[in-house]
Scaffold this active site. Structure first.
Site, short mmCIF file in Angstrom:
data_model
loop_
_atom_site.label_atom_id
_atom_site.label_comp_id
_atom_site.label_asym_id
_atom_site.label_seq_id
_atom_site.Cartn_x
_atom_site.Cartn_y
_atom_site.Cartn_z
N ASP A 149 2.51 -8.77 -8.05
CA ASP A 149 3.18 -7.76 -7.22
C ASP A 149 2.66 -7.84 -5.79
O ASP A 149 2.20 -6.86 -5.21
CB ASP A 149 2.96 -6.36 -7.81
CG ASP A 149 3.99 -5.35 -7.28
OD1 ASP A 149 4.96 -5.80 -6.62
OD2 ASP A 149 3.81 -4.15 -7.50
N LEU A 174 -2.55 8.87 -0.20
CA LEU A 174 -2.54 7.69 0.68
C LEU A 174 -1.31 6.84 0.42
O LEU A 174 -0.86 6.12 1.30
CB LEU A 174 -3.79 6.84 0.42
CG LEU A 174 -5.13 7.43 0.83
CD1 LEU A 174 -6.26 6.54 0.35
CD2 LEU A 174 -5.19 7.59 2.34
N GLY A 175 -0.81 6.87 -0.80
CA GLY A 175 0.35 6.06 -1.12
C GLY A 175 0.64 6.13 -2.60
O GLY A 175 -0.18 6.63 -3.37
N ARG A 176 1.80 5.63 -3.00
CA ARG A 176 2.09 5.58 -4.43
C ARG A 176 2.71 4.24 -4.81
O ARG A 176 3.09 3.47 -3.93
CB ARG A 176 2.97 6.74 -4.90
CG ARG A 176 3.92 7.33 -3.87
CD ARG A 176 4.72 8.46 -4.49
NE ARG A 176 4.14 9.78 -4.27
CZ ARG A 176 4.20 10.75 -5.16
NH1 ARG A 176 4.77 10.56 -6.33
NH2 ARG A 176 3.69 11.92 -4.89
N GLY A 177 2.84 4.02 -6.08
CA GLY A 177 3.36 2.75 -6.57
C GLY A 177 2.31 2.03 -7.36
O GLY A 177 1.18 2.51 -7.46
N LYS A 230 -7.32 6.08 -7.40
CA LYS A 230 -6.00 5.82 -7.94
C LYS A 230 -5.85 6.53 -9.28
O LYS A 230 -6.62 6.26 -10.22
CB LYS A 230 -5.81 4.32 -8.11
CG LYS A 230 -4.48 3.98 -8.70
CD LYS A 230 -4.19 2.53 -8.52
CE LYS A 230 -2.70 2.30 -8.57
NZ LYS A 230 -2.31 1.06 -7.97
N GLY A 276 0.62 4.20 -10.11
CA GLY A 276 -0.06 5.47 -9.89
C GLY A 276 -0.05 5.90 -8.43
O GLY A 276 0.45 5.20 -7.55
N VAL A 336 -2.30 7.14 -5.10
CA VAL A 336 -3.64 6.92 -4.56
C VAL A 336 -3.99 8.06 -3.60
O VAL A 336 -3.18 8.43 -2.75
CB VAL A 336 -3.71 5.58 -3.81
CG1 VAL A 336 -5.13 5.31 -3.35
CG2 VAL A 336 -3.24 4.45 -4.70
#
Ligand SMILES: *[C@@H]1O[C@H](CO)[C@@H](O)[C@H](O)[C@H]1NC(C)=O
Ligand SMILES: *[C@@H]1O[C@H](CO)[C@@H](O)[C@H](O)[C@H]1NC(C)=O
Ligand SMILES: *[C@@H]1O[C@H](CO)[C@@H](O)[C@H](O)[C@H]1NC(C)=O
Ligand SMILES: *[C@@H]1O[C@H](CO)[C@@H](O)[C@H](O)[C@H]1NC(C)=O
Ligand SMILES: *[C@@H]1O[C@H](CO)[C@@H](O)[C@H](O)[C@H]1NC(C)=O
Ligand SMILES: *[C@@H]1O[C@H](CO)[C@@H](O)[C@H](O)[C@H]1NC(C)=O
Length: 798
Positions: A643, A527-530, A549, A533, A535
């Site tokens: 963040d 689904l995404g990163r950052g 995650k 970790g 996800v």
């Protein structure tokens, strides 16, 4: 030989089972929703309670202290911490003894609560039923009521709420909600919700020394606060879908309105009125609405001669004025007393100590508009009991003087006023920095119980009968223990028990690596990163869609306990605009967190599409601000996000925002200076300037800054990280500010700045307010930025 022995065992067994029936007093119903006339519920019998037909509510004796009980209604199911939430009490101020107290339904129809050996009842419903056949019942809605032969309700608990209003329970001119005294005492406190004489629903503080209404804003008329005083009847009700309707035109929908959930509206100990919904999976209550967002506005929190402030490190904080001492070390509402002699009458020699940006609300001895500071000092000196004055630049464009005869409700404010305190010249003055003489943070989640001195007086009668009773009980108990032991041994409950324990303690679930691997289809749908970790999307065994995650670079030494300690705080954070954490996995090197899944991805994914019109963007801005404000709020561990960026603002199916990824940035210790923190966090483009300077403390204002960037991105549709093409200084905020300054008061600039995909579909004057607010969040000087709480208030006011 064996046969007689068997008979003996059976005989003993049946005797011991029957013994309680034989020896205890007659008709003691258990686990029913009806109590018949002439019967009673006893405090000593664990099974003596009424339960609503749907099982949600229970009425019985509720333990409020050691050997102290109140006859109450509570939610049958315990919360994840094992506590039960009471919604009504008959005798909240006079708990009864844990022995020999009982609630009886008399043949005459009256309901009577008696305490141990005391002759007079502690509480009665005050009813006489001529038909002599009234039954006591507990409804599915949580209403305990007496119904006579003709099915008429002759008494009901809904008519006398304590601190909680249940869905469909009418709130009327005759009812009030009164808070509990403290988190550990259920007796009546000082905060009250009621319909005032002008038909407006208000919150009032009625303390031992001072009193006053504080909601709606007493500095405005009810009309300005959106209330109507012209209602023919005073009534209000919350429904189970989260809609609240009141005859004074107060309407609100809880943040999770429409879903039919277990809900309540409670006058909380801290003076705030909150709506809660039960999260059945986690076993916690979620706040879905609250009357007051700036908690310093609640009266009486900090008593006389003290001030209230919201600080990044302590949450809400009370402080004594200089040269004052706290009166009661355990309770700020007692206020502070001066350590100097207050013979201040008509003395021109007095000094005045200035507190910029402070106000003490109310208790004005005199008001002088359009005046000077010197004149104001003279006014205060001429009034015998003047304790000081507020010198404020009013909206009419001049300074006014508010001389005070009591210093109550002191709080820090964004208004440009200065508070001056009168002190005798002889006092050596302390500086403003020393303002807090004593500090104290409120303890919010204590769950201990009060000790109540109510020793049971032993009754010497019936000793022999007692002995027989004891004898049979012991035999019966022994046999039952053996039987239970046998069944228990045949099972192997050890493993499941341990997991279940962790689950209930922490409020969320522990998953195995295999489970999550299967759920995520071998970690295939990214689904995404950052944010530490990657996800993945997954479907849990119970069919819930989740975001999983996988944490990278987690310190290998970090065991389960540490991870749990760290995330248990997250488990306590429940807000509609913060992502929900459902569980975790700790196995060998694997560290994973399981969150709720958000259908519409992140704000970053949606920002440069045309799916978000201005109304949606505005709602996202408000929701995000509420979520962050909650993180910064008191009564939780102080959590900075550090963040904030569009990638961490997730959107559900209705495009309502939830802030994700908070708390991983190491929860801030209350008293630690935040230096070690300065390394890792933040994303270029969203980081506040103070990150770059080692000697600057990191406060909640870093989140405000990042939020300001996100707001500007939503307004302009431009991404700050790639804003080199935006003109000389190459920064989004400078670009917007330049446009604004160049326009010199003309309106055209707003059209230039706002994203072309939302063009035209907004109110220009409101947009201007929002843009200016975003720029204020981006001030270089952190103290010039508003708090998240103020941002929420200002957005809601536009
Ligand atoms: C009991 O609950 C039902 C709905 O659940 C309601 O219609 C009825 O009026 C209630 N009775 C009383 C006495 O509260
Ligand atoms: C609450 O929801 C109802 C229907 O869902 C809607 O008609 C009403 O306008 C909403 N009220 C507020 C104050 O948002
Ligand atoms: C201080 O406050 C506590 C809690 O309200 C109260 O029990 C105690 O009696 C107070 N002590 C004094 C000296 O007033
Ligand atoms: C607050 O201070 C004033 C004098 O400035 C004093 O008269 C008053 O008693 C104080 N209040 C309390 C609660 O001690
Ligand atoms: C305030 O006082 C000054 C001097 O007394 C006067 O000139 C001015 O008109 C006053 N302003 C208003 C708004 O009354
Ligand atoms: C947002 O979520 C809704 C409900 O799941 C879905 O119908 C819609 O297509 C989604 N929109 C986007 C842009 O993914």
């Amino acid at each position: 030989m064996a046969l007689p022995f068997l008979f003996h065992v059976l005989g003993l067994l049946s005797f011991s089972l029957l013994a309680p029936l034989l020896f205890s007093s007659p008709i003691s119903p258990s686990r029913s929703s009806v109590l018949q006339p002439g019967s009673f519920l006893s405090v000593e019998n664990q099974d003596d309670f009424l339960i609503s037909p749907n099982g949600i509510f229970t009425a019985g004796f509720y333990k409020v202290g050691e050997n102290a009980y109140c006859f109450s209604i509570w939610y049958t199911k315990p919360l994840s911490d094992g506590s039960y939430t009471a919604v009504w009490m008959a005798n909240r101020d006079v708990p009864v003894n844990g022995k020999r107290s009982k609630l009886s339904l008399l043949k005459t129809g009256n309901l009577m609560l008696t305490d141990a050996d005391q002759p007079l009842p502690v509480w009665t419903a005050g009813i006489i039923d001529s038909s002599k056949s009234a039954q006591l019942m507990l409804n599915n809605t949580g209403n305990l009521f007496l119904q006579n032969q003709d099915n008429e309700t002759i008494w009901q608990s809904f008519d006398s709420p304590t601190d909680t209003l249940l869905p469909l329970q009418p709130f009327t001119k005759d009812t009030t909600l009164v808070s509990s005294r403290s988190s550990t005492s259920f007796s009546q406190g000082f905060y009250k919700l009621f319909f005032d004489n002008d038909n407006v629903l208000r919150l009032v503080y009625n303390g031992p020394k001072i009193a006053g209404t504080y909601w709606p804003d007493p500095q405005q008329t009810a009309w300005v606060s959106g209330r109507s005083t012209w209602a023919p009847r005073r009534t209000a009700v919350l429904d189970s879908s989260g809609h609240f309707v009141s005859s004074d035109s107060l309407f609100f929908n809880t943040s999770d309105a429409e879903d039919v959930l277990v809900r309540r509206l409670t006058m909380d100990v801290d003076g705030n009125l909150r709506a809660y919904s039960l999260d059945e999976i986690k076993g916690v209550w979620k706040v879905t609405w609250q009357a007051i967002s700036d908690t310093c506005q609640v009266q009486g929190i900090c008593g006389e001669n003290s001030t209230c402030s919201i600080s990044p490190t302590h949450g809400r904080k009370c402080s004594c004025l200089p040269n004052h001492q706290m009166i009661n070390q355990t309770d700020w509402s007692y206020g502070c007393a001066p350590v100097f002699n207050t013979t201040l009458c008509g003395n021109d020699e007095d000094n005045y100590v200035a507190f910029p940006n402070y106000d003490f609300y109310g208790y004005d001895a005199r008001f002088v508009p359009n005046t000077t500071l010197d004149q104001c000092k003279k006014v205060c000196a001429s009034i015998c009991n003047c304790k000081g004055f507020l010198f404020n630049f009013d909206i009419q464009g001049f300074y006014s003087c508010y001389a005070k005869f009591k210093l109550i409700n002191g709080f820090g404010t964004v208004r440009n006023g200065t508070m001056y305190l009168k002190v005798p010249k002889s006092i050596s003055l302390q500086t403003n920095n020393n303002m807090a003489v004593q500090e104290f943070s409120l303890t919010c989640s204590e769950k201990s119980t009060i000790k109540l001195d109510r020793a049971y007086v032993k009754n010497p009668k019936n000793e022999s009968l007692k002995f027989m009773k004891l004898f049979t009980y012991i035999f019966g108990a022994l046999e039952i223990v053996c039987i239970i032991c046998f069944f228990y041994k045949t099972r192997n409950p050890l493993k499941t028990r341990r997991q279940g324990y962790l689950q209930t303690v922490q409020g969320f679930q522990r998953f195995s690596y295999a489970e999550l691997k299967k759920a995520s289809d071998n970690f295939s749908k990214e689904l995404g990163r950052g944010g530490g970790g990657i996800v993945y999307k997954g479907i849990l065994p119970d069919n819930r869609v989740a975001a999983i995650k996988v944490l990278k670079e987690f310190d290998n030494n970090q065991g389960e306990a540490e991870l749990l300690a760290e995330i248990s705080t997250l488990g306590r954070i429940n807000h509609m605009n913060l992502i929900d954490i459902w569980g975790y996995c700790v196995e060998r090197k694997h560290r994973m967190l399981v969150y709720e899944y958000m259908e519409n991805g992140s704000l970053a994914q949606n920002l440069q599409t045309n799916k978000l019109d201005w109304a949606k963007r505005f709602d996202i801005a408000v929701g995000t601000a509420k979520g962050l404000a909650y993180l910064h709020e008191e009564c939780l561990e102080w959590v900075l996000h550090c963040d904030v960026k569009p990638h961490n603002i997730l959107l559900d199916s209705n495009f309502s925002p939830k802030v994700a990824d908070f708390g991983l940035s190491k929860l801030l210790d209350r008293d630690v200076t935040h230096k070690e923190f300065t390394k890792a966090r933040g994303t270029r483009g969203y980081m506040a300037p103070e990150w770059l300077f080692l000697n600057q403390p990191i406060t909640s204002k870093v989140d405000v800054y990042s939020y300001g960037v996100v707001m500007l991105e939503m307004i302009t549709g431009k991404i700050r990280a790639d804003d080199q093409n935006l003109g000389s200084k190459g920064r989004l905020d400078s670009w917007v500010a330049e446009k604004m300054i160049a326009a010199d008061g003309k309106n055209g600039w707003i059209r230039d700045v706002v994203d072309s995909t939302v063009q035209g579909k907004y109110d220009t004057s409101k947009m201007e307010v929002v843009i200016k607010l975003a720029l204020r969040c981006l001030e270089e000087d952190k103290d010039a930025r508003p708090t998240m709480r103020q941002v929420v208030d200002m957005l809601l006011r536009t």
